[in-house]
Each structure stands twice: as C-alpha cells, then as structure tokens.
Design a protein around this motif. Structure first.
Motif, PDB file in Angstrom:
ATOM      1  N   THR A 391     -87.158  48.758 -38.159  1.00  0.00           N
ATOM      2  CA  THR A 391     -86.059  47.792 -38.202  1.00  0.00           C
ATOM      3  C   THR A 391     -85.025  48.186 -37.165  1.00  0.00           C
ATOM      4  OG1 THR A 391     -84.384  46.779 -39.615  1.00  0.00           O
ATOM      5  CG2 THR A 391     -84.806  49.107 -39.941  1.00  0.00           C
ATOM      6  N   ASP A 473     -83.169  44.901 -44.853  1.00  0.00           N
ATOM      7  CA  ASP A 473     -84.238  45.744 -44.320  1.00  0.00           C
ATOM      8  C   ASP A 473     -85.485  45.746 -45.201  1.00  0.00           C
ATOM      9  OD1 ASP A 473     -83.209  47.078 -46.457  1.00  0.00           O
ATOM     10  OD2 ASP A 473     -82.931  49.007 -45.447  1.00  0.00           O
ATOM     11  N   GLU A 478     -87.952  39.964 -44.258  1.00  0.00           N
ATOM     12  CA  GLU A 478     -88.705  39.779 -43.014  1.00  0.00           C
ATOM     13  C   GLU A 478     -89.706  38.630 -43.153  1.00  0.00           C
ATOM     14  OE1 GLU A 478     -90.479  43.426 -41.840  1.00  0.00           O
ATOM     15  OE2 GLU A 478     -88.585  44.523 -41.698  1.00  0.00           O
TER      16      GLU A 478
END
Length: 734
Positions: A391, A473, A478
């Motif tokens: 990340t 994160d 994502e």
C-alpha cells in the motif's frame, strides 16, 4: 581498464593535495548550493495517466479543490453533544482559530447545517482544514502552528486531534539508530585494519562521497519535485557502498605493502586491481538502479537515478580521493607490528588455518548436505513472501495525534471515513447521472455511505463521496475500488472516474506488482550475462543468480513476517503492523542485486583466479575463499550495520526498505555466498568452469586486474604474504 585505473591511482598519488582540495571544494560548493537552491520535497506518490491521477487533476480544475488538507476530529465531553450551547460555542471558536492559521484558506464547521460533519449521536465531528497549496507546499512552521492549535484546543472539555496528508513531515532526519550504524561501521573498520587512523580515513572518504551525492540531490529539489525519501535512500546506499569500495582498495594497498612494495607502487597496483573490481561492482549497482526507469513510474525513476548518481560519486571517490588519502597515510595504513615487518613475510612461519579456512573446508566437504539444508532453510524463510500485501498509505504511529484522530473518526463514522473514495462524473447532465448511479453504488458490498452529488459551476461535472465500511489499507476497500469501476464502466452519456488516496494507492500498488516480475527478470538476466563475461562459465553464473533469487525471497519473506505479521516487531521498534509500502519490493530487488553481485564477483573471482593458475577445483574454491572472505565479512558487517541503523528510522518507507536490505545482506553474504555457492561449486567440480566452445568469442572482464600482473611474481611466490594479509584483514572475523 586496469592500466587506466592504475594511471589514475598514480596521478592521485602525485597530485594528492590537489585531489583532496578539489573534492573539498566540490563538497563546500554542494553545501552552498543546497542552502541557496534547495526546494521542498514531496510525500505523495502517483503515476501520471492513471485513472485516479487524471481524476484528481480534473477535480482540481473543475472544483478548485485538490490542495493539502487536514481533518481535525472533535469529540464532545462525556454525557454531552457537540450541539449543546457551550460545546457548540467552543467548536465555533476552534474553527475560527483553524481558519486564521498560516497557509489555511478555509476551515469547515462540523455543525454547519448546509454541510454537517457530525455522527448520528452528535458526539463526534470533524472540521476539514484546507491549505492553499499542495502537500509539499505546507511548511514545517505551518504544520507546527496547526498542531499547536489542536493541542491547545484539547486542553479544555473538547477532545481534539488532527490527521491528514498535510501533516506528513518532510525529509526524515538522521536519528540515533543511523548514528549507531555509523559507529558500528567505525568499530568494524578499526578491528579489520587494526588501526583507528586507517578506519577513520576509510569512513571520512566515504562520507565525502555521500555528502556530495546527497547535497546534489538537495540542490535538485529546487528544480524538480522529488520524494522526501530520495535523499535518505541515496544517502543510506551511498554510505554503505562508499565504505565498502574504499575497504576493497585499502585492503589491496595494505597487501601490496606487506609484499614489500613502496607506497607509490602499492597505490598504483591497488587502484588498478581492486579498482577494477570496484568499477565492476559499482556498474552493477548503477545498472540495477537505472533499470528502475523501465517500470515507467516517474517517482521511482527519480529515486533510481538519484541513488545511481550517488553510487557513481562513491566510485569516483574510491578511485581518486582514497588513493590520495593513502598517499598521505603511507605505511601508517598498516598496524605498527605489521609495519615493522612489511616485506619479509615470506620468511615468517604461516599460521594454522583460521576460522574461515575451517568453515569453507567443512562446507565443501559436506557439500550435498549443505546445499540441501541451505535451500530448505531459505525456502522456509521466503514463505511469508507469498502473502505480501502492499500500500502507499502509511499507518500512523500509535499514540500520535494522527492515530488518535483516526480512532475518533472510526468510532463516530466507521473505519471507512479514514479512506473515502471520490467518484467524478463528467458530461451533459452529470448531476443527474451521478444521482442515478448513487443507488447501485450504495448497494455494493463494503459501502457504508454515498453522499449526494455536488455539481460544479457549469453543471458539466458532479462529485460523489463514497465512504467504505472497511479501513483504507484493507483488502475489502481495495476490492471496492475495482467494483466501483466495474459498476461505472457502463454509464450512458457520461464519463466516470474513481479517485482518492486509497484509489491512488491501489493503482500504484497494481502498477508496481505488474512491473515486479519484469524487473526481476531484467536484473536476473543482466546478472547472468555479467557473470558469464566475468567467469567465462555458464554454471557459475547460474548458481549466482539462483542464489540471488533465494536472497530476495528470504529478505522480503522476513520483512513480511515482521512488518505485516508482526513477528519480532520489537526488534525494529515497530509499533503497528500492516501492508508493506508499495516501493519496498522493487527497490529492495534493485539494490540487493548490485550488492549481491559485489560479493559474488569478489569471492568467486579469487576462486577463478586460483583455478586458472592450475589448482584443482576443490582446492581453488578453498584457496579463493580464504583470500577474499575476510574482506567480504567486514564489508557485509558494515553494510548490515548501516542498513540496520536506518531500519530504526520513523519514516515507514525507509524503515521497511532498510530492514529488508539488512536481512538481505546477512542472507546473501553469510548464507548464499559463503555457504551455498562454495558447496554448489564443489558439488559440480570441474564442470562449474565449463563454457561451450561456441561462446568462446565473448569478451573477458578483467575484474582482478590481471593485466597488471605481468611484472609481478607468480601466485605461488606471493601466496604466503597474501595469506598473511588475509589473516591481518580478517582478524575481526576470526
């Protein structure tokens, strides 16, 4: 090349004062330029042309947003709400104070009815503080003023904390760990040389090189937008290799003095022979760093070029300033006892085998067991690498105001508030299109909230804010970025983009992950070709590059276990765990490639030299190891000390990279090069040095300066003093 380098060494000896003065002048000029021409560095990473970056640029143009921001979280006293009269007045006073801070153009009121920013219980809210410039434009004084205001406001009944990109500090400063690493390097050098004067000279020349390199990067910040990590990375690498390159040349110089050579001859020979290995080693590091440009990511290219330039300077210092300094030092480069007997080592009785001699004898005697055990051990250490996550969003230090602000916001609004996503819709009827797409976006998994669309002035664009359920994160967030783009791909009559810090991180991480196999293949292929040219063999290079792959796997595997899984995290002062910074894997591969080839060339070239002079394969491996291993041990320990010191840095990017490099150095030097390679070569015997007849046309790289040995005594004649030097140089290792 050996003849050219020897002439450079001779010139540096004759014009030693001029050489020293020139380097000092360059250092002073660099310092003056850094003070007058330097600019601000950047803490943001993005890739031009990617959807998230393009969308951010469009939002800046169409909505006038895009500057640096800080989110100030406010919590009401226990049993009260932010809307209570007294508390609401305190919130208003805080907003007024924030709006009047230096560099701030606006500070929103969480209780504004037109745009409220409070939770359902009205106990927690936040003010968005906007600066007039980008993150890199926010000065340390402006940052300190905001933190002071937040601290003062939190003294009363309100709980006030701040978090945001504008609070990211500038370039990391040298801390206690880095100083300890340098002190450790001095101790290792002093033990290796048996002389504090020589150790100090080695460190001083390396410091000049890294100083010139870092000052040059600092000057470049006035003309280019560079990452704050660039100078720290270049300094870390430049200091480590600068010490090592000087060590190689000084060690050969001492060897020549022990053989009875006078100072000018010893300098000329050392620069021509060890200097050839230094140039080859430096070239491998430079090529690996410049190869980062193949990835096509501007900030990564800048890091690679800056670090490569620092390595070039380190090589130039080793070839010019180090010989000049040795000329001033003369025979004092040797310990007093060795100085008194220099030149008559042939008459002295040889010592019994030392630790390193017994080590290589054991490794090559039990070669099958050694190869199997080493491969299995490194394979196990590399297992965590398969679960690596990356990340660009660093985790704040626990206990910091950033961490406390994120905890408050997560408590009031959910984890996703710390990583909101922005959806930009463009085209005729953009506001209507954005309103229509809000409902299907709300139905996606991991979506907590979708704000009403905000149109721009002319109605051709609209902006939605999507708050995920999960933190920024996490894998779920994502995946949400991908789900949003899939949902918006079929939007009729309008174009849609997904952006935000989390989306930028996802895009950069994906680009780096896709580039990683290509870059790894590039550096491994380059290593194989280089080693074929050096050793005129196919199997020796194959062992070398396979060993490098084991080094990379073990290095990144250990880093994932510590930084992502939290194993033994107290060793590096790690207070929180999470995905690795996206830059870590590719930078570690690039840097470790060059350093691994340094050790491979320095160790195996002496084995190759012994074999070509007529020794049997097994004896050549042992003889070459005895002659070169002591210096490699010292060089690797110095590298480890420097990298381990930087691993204590508070900068998350530098911390993970330095830790991975420290582990990689230990694995490569002491396991791969000193265990796996000798055992594997012993297992292959004479076949290790086989080169197909059809490759006989390949040029031969003379990394040992064999062209200068025509007038020297044969290897058998100087074998005793070489072993004496190995004992002297390797006293610390034994």
């Amino acid at each position: 090349m050996a003849h050219l380098l020897s002439r450079i060494g001779a010139f540096s000896h004759r014009r030693r004062l001029a050489v020293v003065l020139v380097w000092l002048a360059v250092l002073v000029a660099g310092g003056a330029g850094a003070l007058t021409l330097s600019g601000e560095t950047s803490n943001s990473f993005s890739i031009p042309g990617q959807e998230s970056t393009v969308a951010q640029e469009k939002i800046t143009e169409e909505f006038g947003a895009g500057g640096a921001t800080v989110r100030v979280a406010v919590a009401a006293p226990e049993g009260q709400t932010l809307t209570d009269p007294g508390t609401a007045a305190a919130v208003g006073d805080l907003v007024d104070t924030l709006g009047a801070l230096p560099g701030v153009v606006a500070a929103s009121n969480p209780l504004d009815p037109a745009a409220p920013a409070v939770n359902a219980d009205q106990t927690i809210g936040y003010s968005t503080v906007a600066y007039g410039g980008l993150v890199e434009d926010v000065t340390d004084d402006q940052r300190a003023a905001l933190l002071s205001a937040v601290e003062d406001a939190g003294i009363g009944d309100l709980t006030v904390e701040a978090s945001g990109e504008a609070l990211n500090a500038g370039a990391p400063h040298m801390g206690v760990g880095e100083v300890i690493g340098v002190v450790l390097a001095v101790i290792i050098l002093a033990l290796t040389y048996g002389s504090l004067v020589t150790a100090g000279m080695n460190l001083l020349t390396a410091s000049v090189g890294v100083g010139v390199g870092v000052l040059g990067i600092t000057i470049a910040t006035g003309f280019l937008e560079l990452s704050s990590t660039t100078s720290a990375l270049a300094g870390m690498l430049g200091l480590a290799v600068g010490i090592d390159y000087a060590l190689f040349i000084i060690s050969r110089y001492r060897q020549e003095l022990l053989r009875g050579a006078d100072v000018p001859t010893a300098i000329t020979t050392a620069t021509g022979t060890a200097g050839s290995a230094v140039v080859t080693a430096g070239l491998t590091v430079v090529i690996a760093l410049l190869g980062l440009s193949v990835v096509g990511i501007p900030f990564l290219t800048q890091m690679g070029v800056a670090a490569a330039a620092t390595i070039v300077i380190a090589v130039l210092v080793a070839l010019t300033l180090v010989p000049a300094a040795m000329s001033f030092l003369g025979a004092r480069a040797l310990p007093r006892k060795a100085r008194a007997g220099a030149g008559d080592d042939l008459g002295r009785p040889t010592r019994g085998p030392g630790f390193l001699a017994r080590w290589v004898a054991t490794v090559t005697r039990y070669r099958v067991l050694t190869v199997v055990a080493t491969v299995l051990a490194l394979g196990v250490i590399a297992i965590p690498f398969t679960s690596m996550q990356t990340t660009l969003i660093p985790t704040p230090e626990p206990g910091s105001t950033q961490a406390r602000a994120q905890e408050l916001l997560a408590q009031g609004f959910g984890e996703g508030i710390n990583g909101p996503l922005a959806v930009l819709v463009e085209g005729d009827g953009a506001a209507q299109a954005a309103a229509e797409v809000s409902e299907p976006i709300s139905a996606l998994s991991d979506v907590a909230l979708v704000t009403p669309p905000v149109p721009d002035a002319d109605g051709t664009a609209a902006l939605l804010t999507v708050i995920p359920l999960s933190g920024p994160d996490t894998e779920a967030t994502e995946n949400l970025v991908g789900d949003l783009r899939a949902e918006l791909a079929g939007l009729d009559g309008a174009d849609a983009y997904v952006t935000g810090a989390t989306a930028v991180s996802v895009d950069v991480a994906q680009a780096l992950d896709e580039a990683l196999p290509v870059y790894l293949a590039l550096v491994v292929g380059l290593a194989f070709v280089l080693l074929v040219l050096v050793f005129r063999s196919l199997l020796v290079p194959l062992v070398g590059v396979l060993g490098f792959l084991f080094t990379v796997g073990a290095s990144l595997g250990a880093t994932v276990a510590v930084f992502q899984w939290g194993w033994l995290s107290d060793l590096v002062g790690l207070t929180s765990t999470g995905p690795l910074i996206s830059l870590t894997p590719i930078l570690v591969i690039g840097i470790l490639f060059g350093l691994a080839m340094d050790y491979q060339v320095f160790l195996v070239s002496r084995m190759h030299e012994a074999h070509t002079s007529g020794e049997a394969p097994l004896e050549a491996i042992r003889a070459g190891f005895r002659r070169s291993a002591p210096v490699v041990v010292a060089a690797a320990l110095i590298m480890f000390g420097v990298f381990a010191g930087f691993a204590t840095s508070p900068d998350p990017t530098l911390k993970s990279i330095a830790f991975a490099l420290a582990v990689g150095i230990v694995v490569d030097a002491f396991v791969v090069r000193m265990v796996l390679v000798p055992a594997a070569l012993a297992l292959m015997g004479e076949r290790a040095w086989w080169l197909p007849r059809w490759l006989g046309w390949l040029p031969h790289l003379d990394v040992e300066g064999a062209a200068l040995k025509g007038d020297d005594a044969s290897d058998d004649e100087v074998g005793a003093p070489r072993r004496a030097e190995a004992d002297t140089v390797g006293s610390a290792a034994r």
